[in-house]
Write a protein that holds these residues in place. Structure first.
Motif, PDB file in Angstrom:
ATOM      1  N   GLN A  86       0.687  -1.257   0.111  1.00 34.61           N
ATOM      2  CA  GLN A  86      -0.033  -0.101   0.132  1.00 34.61           C
ATOM      3  C   GLN A  86       0.904   1.083  -0.073  1.00 34.61           C
ATOM      4  O   GLN A  86       0.438   2.307  -0.825  1.00 34.61           O
ATOM      5  N   ALA A  87       1.813   1.366   0.778  1.00 34.96           N
ATOM      6  CA  ALA A  87       2.793   2.598   0.794  1.00 34.96           C
ATOM      7  C   ALA A  87       3.251   2.720  -0.466  1.00 34.96           C
ATOM      8  O   ALA A  87       3.554   3.834  -0.898  1.00 34.96           O
ATOM      9  N   ALA A  88       3.957   1.747  -0.862  1.00 28.83           N
ATOM     10  CA  ALA A  88       4.636   1.870  -2.279  1.00 28.83           C
ATOM     11  C   ALA A  88       3.755   2.331  -3.413  1.00 28.83           C
ATOM     12  O   ALA A  88       4.144   3.326  -4.026  1.00 28.83           O
ATOM     13  N   SER A  89       2.453   1.907  -3.411  1.00 27.53           N
ATOM     14  CA  SER A  89       1.287   2.214  -4.354  1.00 27.53           C
ATOM     15  C   SER A  89       1.142   3.868  -4.352  1.00 27.53           C
ATOM     16  O   SER A  89       1.091   4.550  -5.042  1.00 27.53           O
ATOM     17  N   GLU A  90       0.990   4.365  -3.001  1.00 33.15           N
ATOM     18  CA  GLU A  90       0.736   5.598  -2.696  1.00 33.15           C
ATOM     19  C   GLU A  90       1.851   6.709  -2.795  1.00 33.15           C
ATOM     20  O   GLU A  90       1.589   7.723  -3.008  1.00 33.15           O
ATOM     21  N   LEU A  91       2.926   5.807  -2.771  1.00 33.95           N
ATOM     22  CA  LEU A  91       4.110   6.815  -3.069  1.00 33.95           C
ATOM     23  C   LEU A  91       4.744   6.611  -4.358  1.00 33.95           C
ATOM     24  O   LEU A  91       5.759   7.128  -4.767  1.00 33.95           O
ATOM     25  N   SER A  92       4.124   5.994  -5.336  1.00 36.18           N
ATOM     26  CA  SER A  92       4.042   5.988  -6.815  1.00 36.18           C
ATOM     27  C   SER A  92       5.534   5.322  -7.121  1.00 36.18           C
ATOM     28  O   SER A  92       6.430   5.625  -7.845  1.00 36.18           O
ATOM     29  N   ILE A  93       5.883   4.262  -6.270  1.00 31.70           N
ATOM     30  CA  ILE A  93       7.046   3.288  -6.692  1.00 31.70           C
ATOM     31  C   ILE A  93       6.539   1.802  -6.656  1.00 31.70           C
ATOM     32  O   ILE A  93       5.581   1.615  -5.921  1.00 31.70           O
ATOM     33  N   SER A  94       7.475   1.094  -7.121  1.00 30.57           N
ATOM     34  CA  SER A  94       6.917  -0.343  -6.894  1.00 30.57           C
ATOM     35  C   SER A  94       7.609  -0.842  -5.476  1.00 30.57           C
ATOM     36  O   SER A  94       8.221  -0.093  -4.810  1.00 30.57           O
ATOM     37  N   GLN A  95       6.743  -1.914  -5.110  1.00 30.87           N
ATOM     38  CA  GLN A  95       6.862  -2.634  -3.774  1.00 30.87           C
ATOM     39  C   GLN A  95       8.360  -2.923  -3.673  1.00 30.87           C
ATOM     40  O   GLN A  95       8.944  -2.826  -2.586  1.00 30.87           O
ATOM     41  N   ALA A  96       8.960  -3.596  -4.625  1.00 28.41           N
ATOM     42  CA  ALA A  96      10.334  -4.081  -4.847  1.00 28.41           C
ATOM     43  C   ALA A  96      11.367  -2.853  -4.311  1.00 28.41           C
ATOM     44  O   ALA A  96      12.102  -3.012  -3.485  1.00 28.41           O
ATOM     45  N   LEU A  97      11.042  -1.704  -4.963  1.00 34.13           N
ATOM     46  CA  LEU A  97      11.847  -0.620  -4.696  1.00 34.13           C
ATOM     47  C   LEU A  97      11.806  -0.096  -3.325  1.00 34.13           C
ATOM     48  O   LEU A  97      12.816   0.137  -2.506  1.00 34.13           O
ATOM     49  N   LEU A  98      10.784  -0.094  -2.835  1.00 33.74           N
ATOM     50  CA  LEU A  98      10.494   0.443  -1.164  1.00 33.74           C
ATOM     51  C   LEU A  98      11.043  -0.523  -0.418  1.00 33.74           C
ATOM     52  O   LEU A  98      11.647  -0.150   0.408  1.00 33.74           O
TER      53      LEU A  98
END
Length: 229
Positions: free
Chosen positions: A22-34
């Motif tokens: 969820q955080a990755a989506s709302e920060l506009s990056i991939s989950q892997a990158l986060l």
């Protein structure tokens, strides 16, 4: 990027109670990158630092570990409230350092003992109090010993034995405290609802203890910085 950034980035997400996805989506990056950012595997750019700070409603300085205050405020002696019930007569005079440290310690203890009151476990309160009194006792004896002419008959335990004896007592107390706090001491369990109610985040520390949270957060940061150096 410094080593504090991955830890604080992860802490803020977990304090908010959201998944990495969820955080990755709302920060506009991939989950892997986060995930890489949170583990410190990869460094992010300044644009992401600013975006994450806005997302979690904290300052960039807080996110980077440069300030223990979510607002990024810089601490001065005047900013810290006087310890509870402090009178003009017992305030420290002279050097700024003892004045600052006294405020940090006293105000942090206000939060610690308020937590203990909420937990309402007599054994835990007693053992933590004993541990803190031993710490003060040890340091008082060290300062007392600055002048070798000071009368040692003030104490019943000799100057050759007090350090080892008090350290051993503190080690035993710390083990008992941790057993109580973690629930391993099954004879004196802290109720589950009490454990659940003691939900501590940097955000609710600041809102629940507006006078004292700054002191505690700075004490934590200063202490850990000393241990790292």
């Amino acid at each position: 990027m410094n080593s504090d950034f991955p830890r604080i980035l992860t802490l803020l997400r977990k304090e908010r109670g959201i998944s990495q996805k969820q955080a990755a989506s709302e920060l506009s990056i991939s989950q892997a990158l986060l995930s890489h950012y949170e583990k410190g595997i990869r460094e992010c750019g300044l644009d992401f630092v600013v975006r994450a700070a806005d997302y979690y409603h904290v300052s960039c300085d807080f996110l980077l570990g440069r300030s223990p205050e979510r607002t990024g405020a810089t601490l001065s002696v005047e900013d810290i409230p006087e310890p509870e019930n402090a009178s003009q007569d017992n305030r420290m005079r002279g050097s700024i350092l003892p004045t600052l440290n006294k405020k940090l310690i006293f105000n942090s203890l206000n939060i610690l003992f308020d937590f203990l009151q909420k937990i309402n476990c007599k054994e835990l309160t007693s053992k933590i109090s004993d541990f803190l009194m031993l710490s003060v006792y040890r340091m008082f004896r060290s300062v007392y010993g600055v002048n070798p002419k000071n009368e040692q008959s003030l104490f019943t335990i000799s100057k050759h034995l007090y350090s080892a004896k008090s350290l051993a007592a503190m080690a035993e107390l710390e083990a008992e405290i941790n057993a109580l706090a973690s629930g391993e001491d099954h004879k004196k369990l802290i109720p589950a609802d009490v454990r659940e109610s003691l939900n501590v985040t940097t955000e609710n520390l600041s809102s629940d203890y507006p006078q004292y949270a700054t002191s505690l957060l700075n004490l934590v940061q200063n202490t850990e910085n000393k241990m790292k150096s």
